[in-house]
Design a protein around this motif. Structure first.
Motif, PDB file in Angstrom:
ATOM      1  N   GLU A 142       2.668  -3.807 -11.776  1.00 30.06           N
ATOM      2  CA  GLU A 142       1.527  -4.703 -11.910  1.00 30.06           C
ATOM      3  C   GLU A 142       0.785  -4.791 -10.597  1.00 30.06           C
ATOM      4  O   GLU A 142       1.385  -4.731  -9.523  1.00 30.06           O
ATOM      5  CB  GLU A 142       2.002  -6.098 -12.331  1.00 30.06           C
ATOM      6  CG  GLU A 142       2.661  -6.118 -13.702  1.00 30.06           C
ATOM      7  CD  GLU A 142       3.054  -7.531 -14.094  1.00 30.06           C
ATOM      8  OE1 GLU A 142       2.863  -8.448 -13.269  1.00 30.06           O
ATOM      9  OE2 GLU A 142       3.562  -7.705 -15.211  1.00 30.06           O
ATOM     10  N   PRO A 143      -0.554  -4.942 -10.645  1.00 24.43           N
ATOM     11  CA  PRO A 143      -1.318  -5.040  -9.413  1.00 24.43           C
ATOM     12  C   PRO A 143      -0.995  -6.319  -8.667  1.00 24.43           C
ATOM     13  O   PRO A 143      -0.618  -7.332  -9.245  1.00 24.43           O
ATOM     14  CB  PRO A 143      -2.785  -5.032  -9.910  1.00 24.43           C
ATOM     15  CG  PRO A 143      -2.705  -5.515 -11.319  1.00 24.43           C
ATOM     16  CD  PRO A 143      -1.395  -5.009 -11.849  1.00 24.43           C
ATOM     17  N   LEU A 144      -1.128  -6.234  -7.349  1.00 21.78           N
ATOM     18  CA  LEU A 144      -0.849  -7.386  -6.501  1.00 21.78           C
ATOM     19  C   LEU A 144      -1.917  -8.446  -6.682  1.00 21.78           C
ATOM     20  O   LEU A 144      -3.100  -8.168  -6.569  1.00 21.78           O
ATOM     21  CB  LEU A 144      -0.795  -6.932  -5.036  1.00 21.78           C
ATOM     22  CG  LEU A 144      -0.530  -8.015  -3.999  1.00 21.78           C
ATOM     23  CD1 LEU A 144       0.865  -8.599  -4.231  1.00 21.78           C
ATOM     24  CD2 LEU A 144      -0.633  -7.460  -2.591  1.00 21.78           C
TER      25      LEU A 144
ATOM     26  N   VAL B 290      -0.242 -14.719   2.321  1.00 22.12           N
ATOM     27  CA  VAL B 290      -1.503 -14.503   1.608  1.00 22.12           C
ATOM     28  C   VAL B 290      -2.354 -13.470   2.338  1.00 22.12           C
ATOM     29  O   VAL B 290      -2.939 -12.573   1.721  1.00 22.12           O
ATOM     30  CB  VAL B 290      -2.259 -15.839   1.457  1.00 22.12           C
ATOM     31  CG1 VAL B 290      -3.653 -15.611   0.889  1.00 22.12           C
ATOM     32  CG2 VAL B 290      -1.481 -16.783   0.540  1.00 22.12           C
ATOM     33  N   GLU B 291      -2.419 -13.601   3.671  1.00 26.27           N
ATOM     34  CA  GLU B 291      -3.218 -12.637   4.439  1.00 26.27           C
ATOM     35  C   GLU B 291      -2.623 -11.234   4.338  1.00 26.27           C
ATOM     36  O   GLU B 291      -3.355 -10.245   4.232  1.00 26.27           O
ATOM     37  CB  GLU B 291      -3.270 -13.086   5.902  1.00 26.27           C
ATOM     38  CG  GLU B 291      -4.090 -12.173   6.795  1.00 26.27           C
ATOM     39  CD  GLU B 291      -5.547 -12.081   6.377  1.00 26.27           C
ATOM     40  OE1 GLU B 291      -6.194 -11.061   6.677  1.00 26.27           O
ATOM     41  OE2 GLU B 291      -6.040 -13.039   5.733  1.00 26.27           O
TER      42      GLU B 291
ATOM     43  N   LEU C  62      -2.665  -5.718   2.139  1.00 26.81           N
ATOM     44  CA  LEU C  62      -2.053  -4.695   1.282  1.00 26.81           C
ATOM     45  C   LEU C  62      -3.023  -4.247   0.195  1.00 26.81           C
ATOM     46  O   LEU C  62      -3.082  -3.055  -0.148  1.00 26.81           O
ATOM     47  CB  LEU C  62      -0.769  -5.234   0.657  1.00 26.81           C
ATOM     48  CG  LEU C  62       0.419  -5.423   1.607  1.00 26.81           C
ATOM     49  CD1 LEU C  62       1.594  -6.053   0.872  1.00 26.81           C
ATOM     50  CD2 LEU C  62       0.824  -4.091   2.212  1.00 26.81           C
ATOM     51  N   ALA C  63      -3.774  -5.207  -0.370  1.00 24.26           N
ATOM     52  CA  ALA C  63      -4.753  -4.844  -1.401  1.00 24.26           C
ATOM     53  C   ALA C  63      -5.839  -3.947  -0.828  1.00 24.26           C
ATOM     54  O   ALA C  63      -6.239  -2.950  -1.453  1.00 24.26           O
ATOM     55  CB  ALA C  63      -5.366  -6.108  -2.002  1.00 24.26           C
ATOM     56  N   VAL C  64      -6.317  -4.280   0.378  1.00 22.34           N
ATOM     57  CA  VAL C  64      -7.346  -3.446   1.018  1.00 22.34           C
ATOM     58  C   VAL C  64      -6.789  -2.062   1.338  1.00 22.34           C
ATOM     59  O   VAL C  64      -7.448  -1.038   1.096  1.00 22.34           O
ATOM     60  CB  VAL C  64      -7.865  -4.137   2.295  1.00 22.34           C
ATOM     61  CG1 VAL C  64      -8.784  -3.202   3.075  1.00 22.34           C
ATOM     62  CG2 VAL C  64      -8.618  -5.412   1.937  1.00 22.34           C
ATOM     63  N   GLU C  65      -5.559  -2.020   1.870  1.00 26.45           N
ATOM     64  CA  GLU C  65      -4.951  -0.727   2.185  1.00 26.45           C
ATOM     65  C   GLU C  65      -4.723   0.106   0.929  1.00 26.45           C
ATOM     66  O   GLU C  65      -4.904   1.325   0.945  1.00 26.45           O
ATOM     67  CB  GLU C  65      -3.637  -0.950   2.917  1.00 26.45           C
ATOM     68  CG  GLU C  65      -3.809  -1.523   4.322  1.00 26.45           C
ATOM     69  CD  GLU C  65      -2.484  -1.868   4.964  1.00 26.45           C
ATOM     70  OE1 GLU C  65      -1.439  -1.608   4.324  1.00 26.45           O
ATOM     71  OE2 GLU C  65      -2.482  -2.367   6.109  1.00 26.45           O
ATOM     72  N   ALA C  66      -4.304  -0.550  -0.158  1.00 25.67           N
ATOM     73  CA  ALA C  66      -4.101   0.186  -1.416  1.00 25.67           C
ATOM     74  C   ALA C  66      -5.413   0.768  -1.918  1.00 25.67           C
ATOM     75  O   ALA C  66      -5.466   1.912  -2.399  1.00 25.67           O
ATOM     76  CB  ALA C  66      -3.490  -0.746  -2.468  1.00 25.67           C
TER      77      ALA C  66
ATOM     78  N   VAL D 172      -8.947   5.561  -2.445  1.00 23.65           N
ATOM     79  CA  VAL D 172     -10.170   6.312  -2.139  1.00 23.65           C
ATOM     80  C   VAL D 172      -9.827   7.626  -1.445  1.00 23.65           C
ATOM     81  O   VAL D 172     -10.377   8.691  -1.777  1.00 23.65           O
ATOM     82  CB  VAL D 172     -11.105   5.451  -1.262  1.00 23.65           C
ATOM     83  CG1 VAL D 172     -12.284   6.278  -0.774  1.00 23.65           C
ATOM     84  CG2 VAL D 172     -11.610   4.254  -2.052  1.00 23.65           C
ATOM     85  N   LEU D 173      -8.902   7.583  -0.460  1.00 20.41           N
ATOM     86  CA  LEU D 173      -8.511   8.802   0.241  1.00 20.41           C
ATOM     87  C   LEU D 173      -7.820   9.786  -0.704  1.00 20.41           C
ATOM     88  O   LEU D 173      -8.040  11.001  -0.614  1.00 20.41           O
ATOM     89  CB  LEU D 173      -7.582   8.449   1.407  1.00 20.41           C
ATOM     90  CG  LEU D 173      -8.214   7.652   2.556  1.00 20.41           C
ATOM     91  CD1 LEU D 173      -7.165   7.296   3.593  1.00 20.41           C
ATOM     92  CD2 LEU D 173      -9.348   8.445   3.198  1.00 20.41           C
TER      93      LEU D 173
END
Length: 397
Positions: A3-5, A183-184, A189-193, A198-199
């Protein structure tokens, strides 16, 4: 399926409006008993004044924890200097200390703890002295020495209250900081995922571009060579021309099938008919009937991972494409595949124009090198001894 974070999930806590209501209710509950005790006990106005000074600032304890604690502590010092009995308002000191430890910094909380312990010692002395001074008339208390046994009950009780308020406030502050960190971290982690996705998509598009280059270049080179042969053979032997055109059609259909598979990857298609990747057993399909290409393959073919098999297939495909393009019309080529104990060795060698047969650059040579390096292998491309051109690769197993 994972499941997505959910980075929006937060621990339950009061909202801004409910927090303001709670602060008002809590401070009011500490202020009002001061008036009630004065009315019931009928004491002087001093307890009421000191109680108000020590509890009213608690309305602002959340926004200004340091200032509120300083004011409450100052009122407590003033009380100790002018009034030698406990008052209700002194419950405001642990509340102010809790707010200081909860909403202030760790250093401010430590200073507040030290002030509270000093205040406990001072209050113990003042209240013990006051109790001794109130001995019944006729008793000799002038020469009475206050000892540790007299101070201990007061000091230990007040110190326990001070320590409890400081510990609870510090724990709440640490927990809030920990939750904010989680939370941060979830956001990061969401941004990195998302960045990894994208990569990965860009890398997949690059891989598909290399695949498309190999398929189109090889298929068209075979079609051109066979079509030229059919044109010349049609004048002397129509049967040869028919067989050659059948080869052209077969190669074209195979190339079209692979292109459909690659385009299916771009569309996210999962058609099982288009999914299989080329393997070592498919190497003979790269050689047309009229090609001057000799395959030297081990029998049986070694069992290798699918990724390595695809790399070998594409390397041979690109190499034979370059032979047809650059080595000349009469050039011969040999494809050798050897499996040693710990590696798979591939060599494609021709006897054509030598250095002039070098690929002209672009995705071909770059794609071969990238494919081999992905598997920690080595690629050697250059003129072969005695003339011609050779492509050698060694891929660890």
């Amino acid at each position: 399926m994972e499941e997505p974070l959910d980075v929006s999930a937060r621990p339950w806590r009061l909202g801004p409006r409910a927090t303001r209501v709670f602060d008002v209710v809590f401070a009011t509950a500490l202020v009002l008993p001061s008036f009630g005790m004065v009315a019931v006990l009928g004491t002087s106005a001093a307890p009421l004044v000191f109680s108000v000074l020590q509890t009213v600032p608690l309305f602002w304890r959340r926004r200004f924890p340091v200032a509120v604690f300083a004011f409450v502590a100052g009122a407590s010092v003033l009380q100790a200097a002018t009034y030698d009995m406990p008052v209700w308002g002194q419950v405001g000191f642990p509340a102010a200390l809790y707010a200081l430890a909860r909403f202030g910094s760790a250093r401010a909380a430590l200073v507040g703890l030290l002030v509270g312990l000093c205040g406990a010692a001072v209050a113990s002395w003042v209240w013990t002295s006051a109790q001794i001074a109130r001995f019944p008339p006729g008793l000799d208390y002038v020469d009475y020495d206050i000892g540790l046994d007299d101070l201990s009950p007061y000091f230990l009780t007040i110190s326990a209250i001070v320590l409890a308020a400081w510990a609870l406030g510090s724990q709440a502050r640490i927990r809030r900081a920990y939750e904010a960190g989680l939370v941060e971290r979830g956001r990061q982690l969401a941004v990195e995922a998302e960045q990894r996705a994208v990569l990965a998509a860009a890398e997949e598009r690059t891989r598909i571009a290399r695949e498309m280059h190999d398929v189109v270049a090889h298929g068209l080179s075979v079609v051109i060579v066979q079509a030229d042969g059919a044109r010349y053979a049609a004048e002397k032997d129509p049967a040869v021309a028919v067989r050659t055109l059948e080869t052209v059609a077969t190669v074209g259909r195979d190339a079209l099938t692979e292109m459909r598979r690659l385009l299916g990857l771009l569309r996210g298609s999962e058609d099982p008919a288009l999914a299989p990747q080329p393997r070592l057993v498919d190497l003979p399909s790269l050689v047309a009937p009229d090609d001057r290409v000799e395959l030297d393959l081990p029998d049986p073919l070694p069992e290798v991972p699918d990724g390595i098999a695809l790399t070998v297939f594409r390397l041979v495909q690109e190499s034979l494409t370059n032979v047809r393009k650059h080595a000349g019309p009469r050039a011969r080529a040999t494809v050798r595949l050897r499996a040693t104990g710990d590696a798979l060795e591939v060599e494609v060698r021709d006897d054509g124009h030598g250095a002039s047969a070098a690929p002209s650059g672009g995705l071909g040579l770059l794609g071969m090198r990238e494919r081999v390096e992905v598997h920690d292998g080595t690629l050697d491309v250059g003129p072969a001894p005695g003339g011609g051109w050779a492509v050698r690769a060694r891929i660890p197993l």
